[in-house]
Design a protein around this motif. Structure first.
Motif, PDB file in Angstrom:
ATOM      1  N   LEU A 160       0.808  -1.219   0.000  1.00 58.37           N
ATOM      2  CA  LEU A 160       0.000   0.000   0.000  1.00 58.37           C
ATOM      3  C   LEU A 160       0.840   1.268   0.000  1.00 58.37           C
ATOM      4  O   LEU A 160       0.417   2.296  -0.538  1.00 58.37           O
ATOM      5  N   THR A 161       2.052   1.194   0.539  1.00 61.06           N
ATOM      6  CA  THR A 161       2.941   2.350   0.480  1.00 61.06           C
ATOM      7  C   THR A 161       3.440   2.565  -0.952  1.00 61.06           C
ATOM      8  O   THR A 161       3.477   3.695  -1.445  1.00 61.06           O
ATOM      9  N   VAL A 162       3.789   1.478  -1.625  1.00 62.30           N
ATOM     10  CA  VAL A 162       4.199   1.590  -3.026  1.00 62.30           C
ATOM     11  C   VAL A 162       3.018   2.042  -3.880  1.00 62.30           C
ATOM     12  O   VAL A 162       3.167   2.864  -4.791  1.00 62.30           O
ATOM     13  N   MET A 163       1.830   1.536  -3.575  1.00 66.77           N
ATOM     14  CA  MET A 163       0.613   1.957  -4.285  1.00 66.77           C
ATOM     15  C   MET A 163       0.459   3.481  -4.208  1.00 66.77           C
ATOM     16  O   MET A 163       0.206   4.148  -5.207  1.00 66.77           O
ATOM     17  N   LYS A 164       0.626   4.009  -3.014  1.00 67.75           N
ATOM     18  CA  LYS A 164       0.497   5.458  -2.818  1.00 67.75           C
ATOM     19  C   LYS A 164       1.599   6.204  -3.577  1.00 67.75           C
ATOM     20  O   LYS A 164       1.329   7.221  -4.223  1.00 67.75           O
ATOM     21  N   ALA A 165       2.817   5.681  -3.525  1.00 68.75           N
ATOM     22  CA  ALA A 165       3.928   6.332  -4.230  1.00 68.75           C
ATOM     23  C   ALA A 165       3.712   6.334  -5.738  1.00 68.75           C
ATOM     24  O   ALA A 165       4.115   7.276  -6.427  1.00 68.75           O
ATOM     25  N   ARG A 166       3.067   5.316  -6.257  1.00 70.22           N
ATOM     26  CA  ARG A 166       2.771   5.242  -7.695  1.00 70.22           C
ATOM     27  C   ARG A 166       1.567   6.107  -8.077  1.00 70.22           C
ATOM     28  O   ARG A 166       1.218   6.200  -9.233  1.00 70.22           O
ATOM     29  N   GLN A 167       0.909   6.685  -7.082  1.00 73.64           N
ATOM     30  CA  GLN A 167      -0.318   7.462  -7.288  1.00 73.64           C
ATOM     31  C   GLN A 167      -1.371   6.617  -8.010  1.00 73.64           C
ATOM     32  O   GLN A 167      -2.051   7.072  -8.927  1.00 73.64           O
ATOM     33  N   PHE A 168      -1.482   5.386  -7.554  1.00 76.39           N
ATOM     34  CA  PHE A 168      -2.434   4.425  -8.100  1.00 76.39           C
ATOM     35  C   PHE A 168      -3.842   4.880  -7.729  1.00 76.39           C
ATOM     36  O   PHE A 168      -4.165   5.041  -6.557  1.00 76.39           O
ATOM     37  N   SER A 169      -4.675   5.098  -8.728  1.00 78.10           N
ATOM     38  CA  SER A 169      -5.982   5.715  -8.520  1.00 78.10           C
ATOM     39  C   SER A 169      -7.105   4.691  -8.401  1.00 78.10           C
ATOM     40  O   SER A 169      -6.915   3.501  -8.660  1.00 78.10           O
ATOM     41  N   ARG A 170      -8.289   5.181  -8.064  1.00 81.93           N
ATOM     42  CA  ARG A 170      -9.486   4.335  -8.047  1.00 81.93           C
ATOM     43  C   ARG A 170      -9.751   3.753  -9.429  1.00 81.93           C
ATOM     44  O   ARG A 170     -10.155   2.606  -9.566  1.00 81.93           O
ATOM     45  N   GLU A 171      -9.480   4.540 -10.454  1.00 77.76           N
ATOM     46  CA  GLU A 171      -9.674   4.076 -11.826  1.00 77.76           C
ATOM     47  C   GLU A 171      -8.702   2.937 -12.157  1.00 77.76           C
ATOM     48  O   GLU A 171      -9.073   1.969 -12.810  1.00 77.76           O
ATOM     49  N   ASP A 172      -7.457   3.086 -11.701  1.00 77.58           N
ATOM     50  CA  ASP A 172      -6.471   2.020 -11.892  1.00 77.58           C
ATOM     51  C   ASP A 172      -6.930   0.750 -11.181  1.00 77.58           C
ATOM     52  O   ASP A 172      -6.867  -0.347 -11.739  1.00 77.58           O
ATOM     53  N   TYR A 173      -7.382   0.930  -9.950  1.00 78.79           N
ATOM     54  CA  TYR A 173      -7.836  -0.231  -9.174  1.00 78.79           C
ATOM     55  C   TYR A 173      -9.016  -0.910  -9.868  1.00 78.79           C
ATOM     56  O   TYR A 173      -9.071  -2.135  -9.972  1.00 78.79           O
ATOM     57  N   ALA A 174      -9.943  -0.125 -10.378  1.00 81.01           N
ATOM     58  CA  ALA A 174     -11.112  -0.684 -11.075  1.00 81.01           C
ATOM     59  C   ALA A 174     -10.686  -1.455 -12.325  1.00 81.01           C
ATOM     60  O   ALA A 174     -11.266  -2.496 -12.644  1.00 81.01           O
ATOM     61  N   ARG A 175      -9.656  -0.976 -13.005  1.00 84.46           N
ATOM     62  CA  ARG A 175      -9.160  -1.664 -14.200  1.00 84.46           C
ATOM     63  C   ARG A 175      -8.589  -3.036 -13.843  1.00 84.46           C
ATOM     64  O   ARG A 175      -8.752  -4.004 -14.577  1.00 84.46           O
ATOM     65  N   TYR A 176      -7.914  -3.140 -12.692  1.00 87.21           N
ATOM     66  CA  TYR A 176      -7.331  -4.411 -12.261  1.00 87.21           C
ATOM     67  C   TYR A 176      -8.327  -5.299 -11.535  1.00 87.21           C
ATOM     68  O   TYR A 176      -8.053  -6.466 -11.306  1.00 87.21           O
ATOM     69  N   HIS A 177      -9.453  -4.744 -11.131  1.00 86.02           N
ATOM     70  CA  HIS A 177     -10.417  -5.495 -10.333  1.00 86.02           C
ATOM     71  C   HIS A 177     -11.844  -5.229 -10.845  1.00 86.02           C
ATOM     72  O   HIS A 177     -12.670  -4.661 -10.120  1.00 86.02           O
ATOM     73  N   PRO A 178     -12.118  -5.634 -12.081  1.00 81.62           N
ATOM     74  CA  PRO A 178     -13.423  -5.316 -12.656  1.00 81.62           C
ATOM     75  C   PRO A 178     -14.577  -6.169 -12.131  1.00 81.62           C
ATOM     76  O   PRO A 178     -15.739  -5.802 -12.281  1.00 81.62           O
ATOM     77  N   GLY A 179     -14.284  -7.288 -11.506  1.00 83.71           N
ATOM     78  CA  GLY A 179     -15.347  -8.196 -11.070  1.00 83.71           C
ATOM     79  C   GLY A 179     -15.662  -8.091  -9.598  1.00 83.71           C
ATOM     80  O   GLY A 179     -14.979  -7.434  -8.819  1.00 83.71           O
ATOM     81  N   GLY A 180     -16.745  -8.753  -9.206  1.00 86.00           N
ATOM     82  CA  GLY A 180     -17.144  -8.817  -7.807  1.00 86.00           C
ATOM     83  C   GLY A 180     -17.721  -7.516  -7.286  1.00 86.00           C
ATOM     84  O   GLY A 180     -17.911  -6.556  -8.024  1.00 86.00           O
ATOM     85  N   SER A 181     -17.968  -7.491  -6.002  1.00 83.70           N
ATOM     86  CA  SER A 181     -18.585  -6.307  -5.394  1.00 83.70           C
ATOM     87  C   SER A 181     -17.647  -5.100  -5.423  1.00 83.70           C
ATOM     88  O   SER A 181     -18.107  -3.978  -5.570  1.00 83.70           O
TER      89      SER A 181
END
Length: 186
Positions: A160-181
């Motif tokens: 999660l620290t690297v995630m923050k440093a990469r400025q990983f966004s909600r949109e990025d997360y949605a792209r990697y996790h399109p399924g489920g709730s």
């Protein structure tokens, strides 16, 4: 008592994440141009699989490599641009020691999460995150409980620290996790 033991041990990691080695581990993962290859055996391996999955879902390319499979051909998955994260509480597990020896021969960068700062794993790793000696919550004091919880919390902290440093966004997360709730929510 189990919850209290695990919570105390996780709280003790706060000082570890303020150390230089934690920053070095973060930099190695952030700067990695390949995969973060995560490995461990037994319960540490199961924790390693979860750490690898979390890394991948938050923007750090990652694979899990079983150490026995690695020494039987799967070591070909590891490239010079990769970083390998090795998990072993005792730091003396034969399969892990054999693997790190092979990784060092190939000059692959390594990070260890271990409870034994004096172990062969620690001595041969480029970066060591030492959780120290912890007392397992098991009535016999042997089943990996507190140690694996600490490994998992430390892995989540790295991810999660690297995630923050990469400025990983909600949109990025949605792209990697399109399924489920979670995918539906995003």
């Amino acid at each position: 008592n189990v919850i209290i033991s695990e919570a105390k041990a996780v709280n003790s990691l706060e000082s570890l994440v303020k150390e230089v080695d934690f920053s070095k581990a973060l930099e190695a993962i952030f700067d990695c141009n390949g995969n973060l290859v995560v490995t461990g055996i037994g319960k540490a391996g199961i924790v390693g699989e979860k750490i690898s999955a979390t890394m991948a879902s938050v923007g750090t390319p990652s694979i899990f490599l079983h150490p026995v499979e690695a020494i039987h051909g799967d070591l070909g998955r590891v490239r010079p641009e990769d970083v390998v994260l090795l998990l072993s509480f005792g730091g003396e597990t034969d399969e892990i020691i054999r693997l790190i020896t092979l990784l060092k021969q190939q000059e692959i960068r390594t990070i260890a999460i271990t409870g034994n700062c004096e172990s062969r794993l620690a001595k041969h790793s480029d970066v060591v995150l030492c959780i120290g000696k912890v007392k397992e919550a098991c009535p016999l004091g042997v089943a990996p409980t507190v140690s694996t919880t600490c490994m998992l919390a430390l892995g989540d902290s790295l991810a999660l620290t690297v995630m923050k440093a990469r400025q990983f966004s909600r949109e990025d997360y949605a792209r990697y996790h399109p399924g489920g709730s979670l995918g539906a929510m995003l």
